[in-house]
Design a protein around this motif. Sequence first.
Motif: not given
Length: 172
Positions: A8, A82-83, A86-87, A90, A96, A99, A103
């Motif tokens: 990340h 996943e990347m 993740f963004r 945010r 969120s 995620l 997880r």
Amino acid sequence: MRDIQSRHNGLPPRTPDMLYNIVRKFYRGAVSHYDLIQEKKAVVRATWEHQKATGEDAELRQALHTLFLEFHFYVTCWLQIEMALFRLARQDEEQSRVLERFRPDLEKHLGVREQLDQTEACVEAQLRQDGPNGASVERDMYWFEGITFTVDEQSLQTLHALYEAIQQARTK
């Protein structure tokens, strides 16, 4: 190459639309790769049977190497998803929650991905772990530094559920 632990750090900025396109692209890539992985698993089983009969493991080593390369592609798709997620997380509370919900599955796939960066070492570790009986081939459950893993219907269904959750959160 981006390592799993710092995946990340330093990610370039992307718009939400770009991130959703990344998710879609790598979801499709993983899904389309599923049948090929099943074919490679059949080759591994056949070479394992041959190895049991002859005691020669060269073909099994090669078949496992090829299978693990195919696993690597599949779990790399999970890494890319996943990347992107993740963004998105945010920027969006719904993402969120997605995620966090996924997880454990994401971490399992990324843990395998990290191991598979050293494919030949994974083959050697597999053969040491199995010994002469080849239990992992028989069970279709492979060992990656304490993580048991295979690309099976359960993994694929989890991927479908992850993708669907991301899409549903997008429309809220």
